[in-house]
Write a protein that holds these residues in place. Structure first.
Motif, PDB file in Angstrom:
ATOM      1  N   ARG A   1       0.840  -1.200   0.000  1.00 14.29           N
ATOM      2  CA  ARG A   1       0.000   0.000   0.000  1.00 14.29           C
ATOM      3  C   ARG A   1       0.883   1.261   0.000  1.00 14.29           C
ATOM      4  NH1 ARG A   1      -5.185   0.251   2.441  1.00 14.29           N
ATOM      5  NH2 ARG A   1      -5.288  -1.963   1.899  1.00 14.29           N
ATOM      6  N   ILE A   2       1.955   1.242   0.763  1.00 14.09           N
ATOM      7  CA  ILE A   2       2.885   2.378   0.785  1.00 14.09           C
ATOM      8  C   ILE A   2       3.552   2.553  -0.577  1.00 14.09           C
ATOM      9  CG2 ILE A   2       5.058   3.212   1.770  1.00 14.09           C
ATOM     10  CD1 ILE A   2       4.190   1.913   4.424  1.00 14.09           C
ATOM     11  N   PHE A   3       3.908   1.446  -1.197  1.00 15.55           N
ATOM     12  CA  PHE A   3       4.511   1.505  -2.536  1.00 15.55           C
ATOM     13  C   PHE A   3       3.560   2.184  -3.521  1.00 15.55           C
ATOM     14  CE2 PHE A   3       5.124  -0.409  -6.753  1.00 15.55           C
ATOM     15  CZ  PHE A   3       6.483  -0.202  -6.958  1.00 15.55           C
TER      16      PHE A   3
ATOM     17  N   ASN B   1      17.819  12.728  -3.185  1.00 16.24           N
ATOM     18  CA  ASN B   1      18.149  11.364  -3.613  1.00 16.24           C
ATOM     19  C   ASN B   1      17.063  10.375  -3.217  1.00 16.24           C
ATOM     20  OD1 ASN B   1      20.604  12.115  -4.724  1.00 16.24           O
ATOM     21  ND2 ASN B   1      21.675  11.923  -2.780  1.00 16.24           N
ATOM     22  N   LEU B   2      16.554  10.508  -1.995  1.00 23.58           N
ATOM     23  CA  LEU B   2      15.512   9.608  -1.529  1.00 23.58           C
ATOM     24  C   LEU B   2      14.245   9.764  -2.339  1.00 23.58           C
ATOM     25  CD1 LEU B   2      14.387   7.624   0.597  1.00 23.58           C
ATOM     26  CD2 LEU B   2      13.803   9.610   2.005  1.00 23.58           C
ATOM     27  N   GLN B   3      13.859  10.994  -2.646  1.00 22.97           N
ATOM     28  CA  GLN B   3      12.570  11.237  -3.287  1.00 22.97           C
ATOM     29  C   GLN B   3      12.558  10.870  -4.763  1.00 22.97           C
ATOM     30  OE1 GLN B   3       9.829  11.969  -1.595  1.00 22.97           O
ATOM     31  NE2 GLN B   3      11.130  11.725   0.174  1.00 22.97           N
ATOM     32  N   VAL B   4      13.669  11.074  -5.475  1.00 20.05           N
ATOM     33  CA  VAL B   4      13.657  10.768  -6.903  1.00 20.05           C
ATOM     34  C   VAL B   4      13.863   9.288  -7.160  1.00 20.05           C
ATOM     35  CG1 VAL B   4      14.475  13.071  -7.498  1.00 20.05           C
ATOM     36  CG2 VAL B   4      16.127  11.188  -7.286  1.00 20.05           C
ATOM     37  N   ALA B   5      14.273   8.517  -6.143  1.00 17.18           N
ATOM     38  CA  ALA B   5      14.520   7.091  -6.346  1.00 17.18           C
ATOM     39  C   ALA B   5      13.275   6.383  -6.850  1.00 17.18           C
ATOM     40  CB  ALA B   5      15.005   6.453  -5.037  1.00 17.18           C
ATOM     41  N   GLY B   6      12.102   6.772  -6.343  1.00 15.41           N
ATOM     42  CA  GLY B   6      10.865   6.131  -6.771  1.00 15.41           C
ATOM     43  C   GLY B   6      10.576   6.330  -8.245  1.00 15.41           C
ATOM     44  N   GLY B   7      10.923   7.488  -8.787  1.00 13.62           N
ATOM     45  CA  GLY B   7      10.689   7.738 -10.197  1.00 13.62           C
ATOM     46  C   GLY B   7      11.546   6.854 -11.083  1.00 13.62           C
ATOM     47  N   ASN B   8      12.812   6.649 -10.682  1.00 13.75           N
ATOM     48  CA  ASN B   8      13.714   5.810 -11.470  1.00 13.75           C
ATOM     49  C   ASN B   8      13.373   4.336 -11.333  1.00 13.75           C
ATOM     50  OD1 ASN B   8      15.417   7.840 -12.554  1.00 13.75           O
ATOM     51  ND2 ASN B   8      16.425   8.055 -10.584  1.00 13.75           N
TER      52      ASN B   8
ATOM     53  N   LEU C   1       8.461   5.746 -13.542  1.00 11.41           N
ATOM     54  CA  LEU C   1       7.722   6.999 -13.699  1.00 11.41           C
ATOM     55  C   LEU C   1       8.602   8.020 -14.423  1.00 11.41           C
ATOM     56  CD1 LEU C   1       5.986   7.340 -10.205  1.00 11.41           C
ATOM     57  CD2 LEU C   1       4.917   6.719 -12.375  1.00 11.41           C
ATOM     58  N   PRO C   2       8.922   7.783 -15.697  1.00  3.95           N
ATOM     59  CA  PRO C   2       9.793   8.721 -16.410  1.00  3.95           C
ATOM     60  C   PRO C   2       9.187  10.113 -16.543  1.00  3.95           C
ATOM     61  CG  PRO C   2       8.801   7.139 -17.932  1.00  3.95           C
ATOM     62  CD  PRO C   2       8.494   6.656 -16.538  1.00  3.95           C
ATOM     63  N   GLU C   3       7.846  10.216 -16.542  1.00  5.41           N
ATOM     64  CA  GLU C   3       7.215  11.540 -16.633  1.00  5.41           C
ATOM     65  C   GLU C   3       7.599  12.409 -15.441  1.00  5.41           C
ATOM     66  OE1 GLU C   3       4.603   8.479 -18.629  1.00  5.41           O
ATOM     67  OE2 GLU C   3       5.625   8.657 -16.709  1.00  5.41           O
ATOM     68  N   ALA C   4       7.593  11.805 -14.243  1.00  5.55           N
ATOM     69  CA  ALA C   4       7.981  12.548 -13.044  1.00  5.55           C
ATOM     70  C   ALA C   4       9.454  12.913 -13.092  1.00  5.55           C
ATOM     71  CB  ALA C   4       7.673  11.721 -11.797  1.00  5.55           C
TER      72      ALA C   4
END
Length: 371
Positions: A316-318, A344-351, A355-358
């Motif tokens: 659910r967190i993911f 670094n922590l926040q952009v890790a989810g996009g990579n 989520l290339p748009e983000a």
């Protein structure tokens, strides 16, 4: 989410990157904040950091001596001497519009529930009172750049509600300077011109189109008063202008009037666009059907009783993290998520979560600073 509307446990935020909406979910006195990523109050000082390297040895000495308050005061005094005014906070998001939705209370609130559909971005607020079962729906359409709200009464009843709209300001409170309104029963307009020096003729406008199914609407003491409607749809857009002109606001009104106010059709269009992005990645631990049906609070309460992880809560967190990064990334990356805290922590989810748009928003912002 089963928490009442005063809880911060559940997310009732939605957006398409450019327009973001926060819903308090109070059944009889809901408050909805509308934000636009460009509708920020100008930063009152330059972006150059104060030059205080010469103060660091004394700051270090005070810290090693356990004089932490003195070290902070010394560093702030050095910054002030170099021209930094002090007292500056993070550049929090500003509310372009604050909407209030009020209905008369009738008995105790029962069976309160808030839900967020990550594949469409639709938020539902559900509750019951003496009149029956209520539901309030809202979503932000990425393909249409449009906020859509649907207000309906219990079955067999008619809707009586009062809607207030005002200019916003910083998310922490306080009205924005330079705001003006223009209300009719068919549409509500909020306009704002920046008043700070050196901001030119920049500004923004928000327009809310009102679509009634039956009943009547009137502007009374600056509020929209709706009586005996079977339902109400609200279609909203916010636009930012480098050169603010009233003619551009009128064009914004026309663009909203040209939209077919069909809630299911608009939602289906939004779902198609959002689900194609959201469903690229998932995290599934093969939990039981019963555990998957648990609310956020129930999962968190279960986690507090465990030694290990509640795997359904982790999934659910993911999903929540990817949803947040999607709705808060537009032409610019999220202010709170990417600019004010650990990048670094926040952009890790996009990579790592496709989520290339983000990530494009983040890359363009960084490259703009370098240029």
């Amino acid at each position: 989410c089963l928490s009442d509307w005063s809880s911060d446990v559940c997310s009732s935020d939605l957006g398409d990157g450019k327009i973001k909406v926060g819903i308090s979910g109070n059944p009889t006195a809901d408050q909805i904040s509308f934000r636009h990523e460009r509708a920020q109050e100008p930063w009152p000082i330059g972006f150059e950091a104060p030059k205080i390297a010469s103060a660091l040895p004394e700051v270090k000495r005070l810290i090693l001596a356990g004089k932490y308050k003195e070290a902070l005061a010394f560093s702030m005094a050095a910054a002030a001497k170099d021209g930094f005014p002090g007292g500056m906070m993070n550049h929090d998001p500003s509310n372009a519009i604050v909407m209030g939705i009020g209905i008369p209370a009738d008995g105790a609130i029962r069976n309160y529930l808030r839900t967020v559909d990550f594949e469409s971005g639709e938020v539902k607020v559900l509750w019951e009172d003496s009149r029956g079962a209520w539901v309030r729906n809202a979503f932000v359409s990425r393909p249409d750049n449009l906020v859509v709200q649907l207000l309906t009464p219990p079955q067999g009843k008619l809707l009586n509600t009062t809607i207030t709209v005002s200019g916003g300001g910083r998310a922490g409170g306080g009205a924005a300077s330079g705001s003006d309104t223009d209300f009719t029963p068919q549409r509500l307009i909020v306009m704002h011109r920046y008043t700070a020096p050196n901001t030119g003729n920049k500004g923004w406008a928000g327009v809310i189109r009102v679509v009634l199914d039956g009943g009547s609407a009137a502007i009374v003491d600056g509020a929209l008063v709706i009586k005996d409607a079977r339902s109400v749809k609200l279609l909203s857009r916010i636009e930012w202008y480098a050169d603010f002109q009233r003619s551009k606001v009128d064009s914004l009104v026309t663009s909203l009037n040209n939209i077919t106010a069909d809630y299911p059709a608009l939602l289906a269009k939004a779902r198609k666009a959002q689900s194609e992005v959201f469903d690229r990645a998932s995290l599934d631990f093969a939990a039981s059907k019963e555990e998957r049906a648990m609310s956020t609070e129930e999962l968190m309460a279960d986690q507090r009783t465990r030694i290990g992880f509640n795997l359904t809560l982790l999934s659910r967190i993911f999903d929540t993290s990817r949803y947040w990064q999607m709705f808060d990334s537009g032409d610019f990356p999220p202010i709170l998520g990417h600019l004010n805290i650990n990048v670094n922590l926040q952009v890790a989810g996009g990579n790592e979560a496709n989520l290339p748009e983000a990530m494009d928003s983040f890359y363009h912002w960084i490259e703009g600073i370098i240029d």
